[in-house]
Motif scaffolding. Structure first.
Motif, PDB file in Angstrom:
ATOM      1  N   LEU A 141     127.355  55.337 -14.516  1.00 26.57           N
ATOM      2  CA  LEU A 141     126.532  54.536 -13.752  1.00 26.57           C
ATOM      3  C   LEU A 141     126.401  53.118 -14.781  1.00 26.57           C
ATOM      4  CD1 LEU A 141     124.786  53.636 -11.307  1.00 26.57           C
ATOM      5  CD2 LEU A 141     122.828  54.813 -12.620  1.00 26.57           C
ATOM      6  N   ARG A 142     126.122  53.455 -15.772  1.00 21.63           N
ATOM      7  CA  ARG A 142     125.904  52.357 -16.945  1.00 21.63           C
ATOM      8  C   ARG A 142     127.293  51.354 -16.883  1.00 21.63           C
ATOM      9  NH1 ARG A 142     125.302  55.464 -20.694  1.00 21.63           N
ATOM     10  NH2 ARG A 142     123.145  55.669 -20.463  1.00 21.63           N
ATOM     11  N   GLU A 143     128.387  51.926 -16.903  1.00 24.19           N
ATOM     12  CA  GLU A 143     129.516  51.127 -16.985  1.00 24.19           C
ATOM     13  C   GLU A 143     129.787  50.416 -15.530  1.00 24.19           C
ATOM     14  OE1 GLU A 143     132.923  49.356 -17.897  1.00 24.19           O
ATOM     15  OE2 GLU A 143     131.534  50.139 -19.054  1.00 24.19           O
ATOM     16  N   LEU A 144     129.360  51.224 -14.506  1.00 26.42           N
ATOM     17  CA  LEU A 144     129.472  50.554 -13.134  1.00 26.42           C
ATOM     18  C   LEU A 144     128.773  49.436 -12.952  1.00 26.42           C
ATOM     19  CD1 LEU A 144     129.986  53.748 -10.837  1.00 26.42           C
ATOM     20  CD2 LEU A 144     131.747  52.049 -11.397  1.00 26.42           C
ATOM     21  N   LEU A 145     127.385  49.551 -13.395  1.00 27.60           N
ATOM     22  CA  LEU A 145     126.538  48.499 -13.170  1.00 27.60           C
ATOM     23  C   LEU A 145     126.875  47.322 -14.011  1.00 27.60           C
ATOM     24  CD1 LEU A 145     123.264  50.464 -12.560  1.00 27.60           C
ATOM     25  CD2 LEU A 145     124.597  49.523 -10.847  1.00 27.60           C
ATOM     26  N   HIS A 146     127.224  47.502 -15.229  1.00 26.12           N
ATOM     27  CA  HIS A 146     127.805  46.541 -16.119  1.00 26.12           C
ATOM     28  C   HIS A 146     128.724  45.663 -15.513  1.00 26.12           C
ATOM     29  CE1 HIS A 146     128.727  44.311 -19.856  1.00 26.12           C
ATOM     30  NE2 HIS A 146     129.915  44.753 -19.427  1.00 26.12           N
ATOM     31  N   GLN A 147     129.561  46.134 -14.927  1.00 29.21           N
ATOM     32  CA  GLN A 147     130.592  45.470 -14.272  1.00 29.21           C
ATOM     33  C   GLN A 147     130.243  44.738 -12.837  1.00 29.21           C
ATOM     34  OE1 GLN A 147     134.461  47.284 -13.882  1.00 29.21           O
ATOM     35  NE2 GLN A 147     134.154  48.887 -15.398  1.00 29.21           N
ATOM     36  N   LEU A 148     129.274  45.379 -12.190  1.00 24.50           N
ATOM     37  CA  LEU A 148     128.687  44.787 -11.127  1.00 24.50           C
ATOM     38  C   LEU A 148     127.832  43.627 -11.316  1.00 24.50           C
ATOM     39  CD1 LEU A 148     127.781  47.952  -8.793  1.00 24.50           C
ATOM     40  CD2 LEU A 148     129.338  46.136  -8.278  1.00 24.50           C
ATOM     41  N   ASP A 149     127.481  43.628 -12.618  1.00 20.07           N
ATOM     42  CA  ASP A 149     126.355  42.620 -12.949  1.00 20.07           C
ATOM     43  C   ASP A 149     127.266  41.385 -13.633  1.00 20.07           C
ATOM     44  OD1 ASP A 149     123.975  41.622 -13.031  1.00 20.07           O
ATOM     45  OD2 ASP A 149     123.473  42.399 -15.010  1.00 20.07           O
ATOM     46  N   SER A 150     128.699  41.678 -13.472  1.00 20.74           N
ATOM     47  CA  SER A 150     129.498  40.372 -13.940  1.00 20.74           C
ATOM     48  C   SER A 150     129.402  39.098 -12.984  1.00 20.74           C
ATOM     49  CB  SER A 150     130.816  40.744 -14.001  1.00 20.74           C
ATOM     50  OG  SER A 150     131.544  39.862 -14.355  1.00 20.74           O
ATOM     51  N   ALA A 151     129.526  37.992 -13.828  1.00 15.52           N
ATOM     52  CA  ALA A 151     129.407  36.918 -13.048  1.00 15.52           C
ATOM     53  C   ALA A 151     130.550  36.542 -11.956  1.00 15.52           C
ATOM     54  CB  ALA A 151     129.269  35.453 -13.876  1.00 15.52           C
TER      55      ALA A 151
END
Length: 262
Positions: A141-151
């Motif tokens: 989840l940490r990795e997925l949300l990091h990518q989803l938070d990308s500009a």
């Protein structure tokens, strides 16, 4: 035949003793884990280097003063040469120590980014498997949300990602609280008289079911985040991620209520 009151007192004493032993064991484990934590090791290295740097700076100051006085007063030139030579060597040592402190500080900052790992339950505990699943799900989840938070993924609202991240952390905390309860009941079960273990066995089973349901809910949020990332240009990513977040928030609330009731 043993008197009922004496028997009851003995059982109470045995139960309390088991709880105290369990608490002491947990405290020892936590202290050992804290001592061996990479952050704690780096902190100790940094403190040692800081004390060494202070020592070298004091020596450097003293040697510089001695060399200056030797020149001013007109003492034998050899004294000034030795003093300034020692000051130069001490200065090199101080610079090396300062460089080491910068390296340690950089390593500490790098570790600060990484998540803090909570020690897993014992392999014999019923809480071990759910907690292993939870750790894996947290990393994903940490990795997925990091990518989803990308500009670059402008179709995913930032507030939805932030809400999912906060709810995930809250749910993980609630699950770990239930895990601690399960382990405490296991210790009580293992030390209770055979005739009194039935309710404790049932308590372990019930808490394990609660853990499995909670971890399944957490994995549901992971799956939703994965679907949103896979279809980041979908028309309504907020709804997909929001529904999973709301479901997990409800599970986390139920877990907290269970902890308070227990």
């Amino acid at each position: 035949m043993e008197h009922p009151a004496r028997k009851a007192a003995g059982e109470i004493a045995q139960f309390v003793g088991a709880q105290l032993q369990g608490q002491l064991a947990d405290q020892v484990k936590r202290r050992i884990a804290a001592w061996n934590d990479p952050r704690a090791k780096l902190d100790r290295r940094y403190n040692r280097s800081s004390r060494a740097l202070t020592f070298w700076l004091i020596v450097l100051t003293l040697l510089t003063v001695v060399g200056g006085l030797a020149i001013a007063v007109g003492i034998h030139p050899a004294v000034a040469v030795v003093a300034f030579g020692g000051a130069a060597a001490t200065g090199v040592l101080a610079l090396r120590t300062r460089g080491k402190m910068r390296e340690i500080d950089a390593a500490r900052q790098q570790l600060a980014i990484a998540p803090v790992r909570t020690p897993l339950p014992a392999r014999s505990s019923a809480a071990r498997a759910p907690m292993e699943r939870l750790e894996d799900a947290e990393d994903t989840l940490r990795e997925l949300l990091h990518q989803l938070d990308s500009a670059a993924l402008t179709s995913v609202p930032t507030e939805s990602v932030a809400q999912a991240r906060a709810t995930g952390a809250e749910a993980a905390s609630a699950l770990r609280a239930v895990s601690h309860q399960l382990q405490a009941v296991e210790r009580a079960r293992d030390t209770a008289p055979p005739l009194d273990r039935g309710p404790l066995v049932e308590g372990v089973r019930r808490l394990r079911v609660q853990l499995d349901e909670g971890v399944d809910g957490y994995c549901g949020l992971v799956a939703a985040a994965g679907r949103v990332l896979a279809e980041s240009t979908a028309s309504n990513p907020r709804q997909v991620l929001g529904e999973a977040t709301d479901h997990l928030a409800g599970l986390a609330s139920a877990m907290r209520d269970l902890s308070r009731w227990t």
